[in-house]
Design a protein around this motif. Sequence first.
Motif, short mmCIF file in Angstrom:
data_model
loop_
_atom_site.label_atom_id
_atom_site.label_comp_id
_atom_site.label_asym_id
_atom_site.label_seq_id
_atom_site.Cartn_x
_atom_site.Cartn_y
_atom_site.Cartn_z
N THR A 1 0.83 -1.21 0.00
CA THR A 1 0.00 0.00 0.00
C THR A 1 0.86 1.25 0.00
N ASP B 1 -6.00 -1.34 -4.81
CA ASP B 1 -5.46 -1.91 -3.57
C ASP B 1 -6.42 -2.98 -3.05
N GLU B 2 -6.03 -4.23 -3.13
CA GLU B 2 -6.84 -5.36 -2.67
C GLU B 2 -8.29 -5.26 -3.16
#
Lengths: 233, 424
Positions: free
Chosen positions: A50, A171-172
């Motif tokens: 991240t 992100d994810e």
Amino acid sequence: MEINTMITIRNLEKRFPVGKDEFIALRDINLVFGAGEFAGLIGPSGSGKTTLLNILGSLDVPSSGEAVVLGYSIGNLNAKQAAKLRKEKLGFIFQSYNLLAVHTVFENVEFPLLLLNIPKDERNRMVMDALEWVGLTGKVRSKPPQLSGGECQRVAIARAMVKKPSLVLADEPTANLDAANSHHILKTMETLNRELKTTFIFATHDDKVISYLRRKIFLLDGRVDKDEVISAR
Amino acid sequence: MIKFLIKGLIRDKSRSRLPIIVVTIGVALTVLMHAYITGFMGDTVEMNAKFTNGHVKVMTSAYAENMSQLPNDLALLEAGKHLEELRRRYPDFEWTARIQFGGLVDVPDSIGETRSQGPAIGIGVDLLSANTGEPERLNLKKSLVKGNLPVRPGEILLSDAFATKLQVVPGDRITLIGSTMNGSMAMHNFVVSGTVSFGIELLDRGTLVADVEDVRLALDMPDAAGELLGYSAGGFYDDDHTLAMADDFNASYKDSDDAYAPVMKGLSQQGNMGMYVQMSKVWSAYISLVFVFAMSLVLWNAGLLGGLRRYGEIGIRLAMGEEKGHVYRTMIYESVFIGLAGSLTGTALGLFFAWLIQTYGIDISGMMKGASVMMPTTIRARITPMDFYLGFIPGLISTVTGTMLSGIGIYKRQTAMLFKELEA
Ligand SMILES: Nc1ncnc2c1ncn2[C@@H]1O[C@H](COP(=O)(O)OP(=O)(O)OP(=O)(O)O)[C@@H](O)[C@H]1O
Ligand SMILES: [Mg+2]
């Protein structure tokens, strides 16, 4: 420099102050991304995925070294310039969708275009196109609370893609989705990557996501452990 | 973009309806409270006005200088003519003649010997003429303990405690012994028509209320009056307006050095009343200030919370590339809108309730048996011009300030934390 170089990262280091000490979240990162990549930062929790995505998204700055995104050196941008870069060139997809709950699907997707002052007719066309990409033209007037998680993430993809950004950072994106929905949105993104030539960079430790990637960058304790390019898929 | 924001504002109830309701309530309470305090403080002043001071008082300048001694030898002559002039010149006031006097009350037995005796303070008021408002003004009917109000000449009211002390009941005859305008002794007989209790120590100890014509007869004061009282037809004492009127009246007599020329004095120019009026102004301002301050804190907090609650939304907008300054400005525009909408409805609502309380009053006579006058039996609010804008201080200024302060968080906020915050 090659004309289709998207991102150049040189000797990047990111340190966070922790009490009196410093914690080094990223060190000695050297990476180059070309246009049209479908790449992922892979690594265990705390490995710095991240943090690196934040820097590439002009939401944070390197402590030393350099990250040049689309010709802009992230460390040298002021807040206004960073906002402009995000507004014009970047799309974000978050783990928890982050849609505006009181606005309709249409309005959520429209929002980035409002920031760009795109005229209404063109805006409508672009929004409808984006909703078609993700297969949600039937839910134009729905609001996020009325949608399933998979549908929400598809709206978020449409929102990230509607302005046809050069680079999408995710992100994810599948962390809150079941297997079927994960595959659905990954296929959608893969198609968009192929058809619009949009560069995608993921941060993930989800095997489903990893299986779609054409480049896998393994991070471990803030370092690049391995950088694999899968040539044919 | 503006349409987008307005849609969000209207659809997000916790962003529009709730804050507007909070502001509305806060503003309405502030306005109502201020009107109520003004009314309540004013009532004390009004009580004094009704019994002794009037909103204005016209008397001879010599009487004015010795007012506390009730010097009826310095009374105004040709009171009827003066009253007429006052009614003509200042028709927005109700004018009436009064005589305050001191004397001795003597109660004779069946053969004319003194049975009991006591000193008394009396007021001669217009009880019997056609359109007199005096019995209502003095709340006589509700203050009646025994008997009736005087209905014909020669009848008199006694304070109930005084009557008990003198062992007098309605129907008994009493003799008033006083002094005439010219300083000679006066004796006059009255029939007690009833007894009253005002609930004011000073008045209940030994007070007489008689028709002013009877008092003139008793004290040999034909067409004279100690005092001509004026009462604003609106019912409330307005210091500035009254003093201006007094100046206007006195200007017509400013060249006269006649000690018997009339002067007009506003309530605040009489004795201690000036201090009272001043004090009630200060208190009303002071309490309002405290209230405005408290409401400001509440609304400011509401503004702060509103900002905090929207952290997520603002984070998304920033991540999408909206500039911080733009986000901040739109938040402030929204709060101006909310503050204005809430202040307007709140002021309207507060004024409406204040108007209700001003017009109909809250009857608390049940709570105060025995009809006291000093403590009014109805609480009345009073709307003043200030009530039209006072509510905007907490309503608009505090709401916007709260939003501004909470919005500073936008600038302080590290965009680097956005992803992490948005993950939550
Ligand atoms: N603002 C910060 N202050 C201090 N340390 C931080 C900060 N942000 C991140 N870190 C640290 O940097 C390291 C990398 O964090 P990062 O969020 O990039 O991990 P990640 O790979 O995304 O993990 P996850 O898979 O759990 O999301 C972690 O050890 C984290 O504690
Ligand atoms: Mg992470």
